[in-house]
Enzyme design. Structure first.
Site, PDB file in Angstrom:
ATOM      1  N   CYS A  34       0.828  -1.210   0.000  1.00  0.00           N
ATOM      2  CA  CYS A  34       0.000   0.000   0.000  1.00  0.00           C
ATOM      3  C   CYS A  34       0.864   1.262   0.000  1.00  0.00           C
ATOM      4  CB  CYS A  34      -0.926  -0.030   1.218  1.00  0.00           C
ATOM      5  SG  CYS A  34      -1.664   1.551   1.634  1.00  0.00           S
TER       6      CYS A  34
ATOM      7  N   CYS B 267       0.361   3.502   3.016  1.00  0.00           N
ATOM      8  CA  CYS B 267       1.006   2.925   4.202  1.00  0.00           C
ATOM      9  C   CYS B 267       2.501   3.231   4.215  1.00  0.00           C
ATOM     10  CB  CYS B 267       0.784   1.404   4.240  1.00  0.00           C
ATOM     11  SG  CYS B 267      -0.950   0.894   4.213  1.00  0.00           S
TER      12      CYS B 267
ATOM     13  N   CYS C 266      -9.745   8.805 -13.192  1.00  0.00           N
ATOM     14  CA  CYS C 266      -8.929   7.697 -12.684  1.00  0.00           C
ATOM     15  C   CYS C 266      -8.094   7.064 -13.797  1.00  0.00           C
ATOM     16  CB  CYS C 266      -9.842   6.657 -12.036  1.00  0.00           C
ATOM     17  SG  CYS C 266      -9.086   5.043 -11.765  1.00  0.00           S
TER      18      CYS C 266
ATOM     19  N   CYS D 136      -8.807   3.365 -14.371  1.00  0.00           N
ATOM     20  CA  CYS D 136     -10.089   3.182 -15.066  1.00  0.00           C
ATOM     21  C   CYS D 136      -9.919   3.395 -16.567  1.00  0.00           C
ATOM     22  CB  CYS D 136     -11.134   4.152 -14.521  1.00  0.00           C
ATOM     23  SG  CYS D 136     -11.405   4.040 -12.733  1.00  0.00           S
TER      24      CYS D 136
END
Length: 489
Positions: free
Chosen positions: A48, A51, A392, A395
């Site tokens: 991540c 993270c 996005c 996307c």
């Protein structure tokens, strides 16, 4: 107390190396977390990006907070590890990183502060002291009231009364949500004429003629009863709803969005709030009221489809997240009718939706909020649906793959659908927290959509659909192999 603090500090320090202060609790989480008075736990995934960016800030904050009195432990759990998966599932972790506050091994609340080292230190220090601060004199009490913030105060001549013990339990559990104080000072108790009482004292800036500024708890000395009392009474008939406290407001919730500013313009803020209170007074107990800054809750204002303006924009959101908006100009009469019509079940939910496409014959069908039920839920075919955002990048990369998939599945009992989740309301059963998000809906079980977590190449989608299709595909067997061996995908 000092001995206890020193023992906790020693226990915490043994888990660290010289340069590492964050405790890895991926293994044996339950055994480790319960020994700490207070801990902030980061649930994460190694891959991540968010993270990774948080990690050095978290480590720096941990080094500072372990030296605090009492020490605040910062720990992490790898949700992708075998020993961490069950832990993350138990505590409802659905995204990374998720930060939760624990006290003596139990979840105390979600972390709501900034995600840099200074922000983490500042936020956690406010939680590390006593959950209920003692008022030792009349001067102390006056200083608390002078802050002009709503508070909960326990007045106890006897320190060990049953009510005091129950009150302390509530303070320990709810300290992130309310400001708790207590006093044993005889002068304060006699002056207020409260003995063995728990009282909500609302901020002076919220004073109005429709309700009392002080509300006294008169129930049994039970922590659940006190907690219910606070939930019902702390904010009053129409509370000031902010980003920090929004989770404390129940449903159905009526919110008035306008230029709410108790710092620079309390008089103007209360001008509208008092009118809203007048309209809601007769419906007290049936619906929760709140005022919120139009600017700070811009996304909610957009969800309701409100235009800009000075007068309050009024919307109701119910337990199922349906939205109802008040039409027309703001007036007390119009608001009273809107609330009555809602309570009588006469209103239809507001849908944020694009226009239904006139031409929808492409290989990927276009869903909007207004045609979702017919196109997706009402289809007599299996459905693979993508929720996307126009901006996005992932996307955009996926779009031609889905187009090719749609062409490949022509003639099958499967349709491929896409929906712009930024321009349309998504149904409650579909949790869209990132883009793209894909779901699979079998034609005979549309009420149980399954999150698609497979690969994003054409062959990955074909293999998944061939395996899960309600009726076996005409072009592919259940393993995803083409029936005509000479054809290639």
């Amino acid at each position: 107390m000092k001995t206890k603090v020193l023992l906790l500090l020693l226990v915490a320090l043994v888990a660290y190396t010289e340069a590492e202060y964050v405790v890895d609790m991926t293994a044996a989480f339950e055994e480790n977390i319960r020994i700490h008075e207070i801990a902030l736990v980061k649930f994460y995934a190694p891959w991540c990006g968010h993270c990774k960016r948080l990690a050095p800030e978290f480590e720096e904050a941990a080094g500072t907070l372990i030296k605090h009195d009492p020490p605040v432990v910062l720990a992490d759990v790898d949700c992708t590890a075998d020993s961490g998966k069950g832990v993350c599932s138990k505590y409802g972790v659905t995204g990374y990183p998720t930060l939760k506050i624990f006290r003596h091994g139990e979840v105390s609340g979600e972390y709501g502060g900034a995600r840099d080292a200074d922000g983490i230190v500042q936020y956690m220090k406010t939680l590390a002291g006593p959950s209920s601060k003692e008022i030792k004199s009349k001067k102390d009490f006056e200083a608390v009231l002078a802050r002009d913030e709503s508070v909960v105060v326990g007045f106890f001549k006897e320190k060990d009364s049953a009510l005091h013990q129950a009150y302390q339990k509530v303070a320990d559990k709810e300290r992130e949500n309310y400001s708790f104080y207590h006093t044993h000072d005889a002068e304060v108790i006699e002056d207020k004429k409260f003995d063995d009482k728990v009282v909500v004292i609302r901020a002076k800036k919220y004073t109005n003629k429709f309700e009392d500024s002080e509300v006294v708890f008169d129930g049994a000395p039970d922590d659940d009863a006190i907690r219910a009392f606070l939930s019902k009474n702390f904010f009053g008939l129409v509370g000031h709803r902010t980003r920090d406290n929004q989770k404390l407001f129940d449903s159905p919730l009526l919110v008035a969005y306008y230029d709410v500013d108790y710092e620079k313009n309390p008089k103007g803020t209360n001008y509208w709030r008092n009118r809203i209170m007048k309209a809601l007074k007769k419906h007290a107990g049936k619906i929760v009221g709140a005022v919120s800054s139009r600017k700070r809750f811009a996304s909610e204002v957009d969800d309701f489809g409100f235009d800009s303006g000075d007068a309050p924009a009024i919307g109701i959101r119910d337990e199922k997240f349906n939205k109802y908006r008040m039409e027309g100009e703001f007036s007390i009469e119009n608001l009273e009718k809107f609330v009555k019509d809602y309570l009588d079940g006469k209103l239809l939910p507001h849908l944020k939706s694009e226009k239904v496409p006139e031409d929808n014959d492409g290989p990927v069908k276009v869903a909007v909020a207004r045609n979702f039920d017919d196109l997706v839920l009402g289809a007599d075919k299996d459905v693979l649906i993508e929720f996307y955002a126009p901006w996005c990048g992932h996307c955009k990369k996926l779009a031609p793959v889905l187009e090719e998939l749609g062409r490949e599945l022509e003639g099958e009992d499967v349709i491929v659908v896409k929906m712009d989740a930024t321009a349309n309301d998504t149904p409650q059963d579909f949790q869209v927290q990132g883009y793209p998000t894909l779901y699979w809906l079998p034609k005979n079980a549309k009420s149980s959509p399954a999150r698609y977590e497979g690969g994003r190449e054409l062959k990955d989608f074909v293999k998944y659909i061939a395996k899960h299709a309600t009726d076996e595909l005409k072009k592919y067997d259940r393993s995803g192999e083409k029936r005509d061996a000479k054809s290639e995908l």
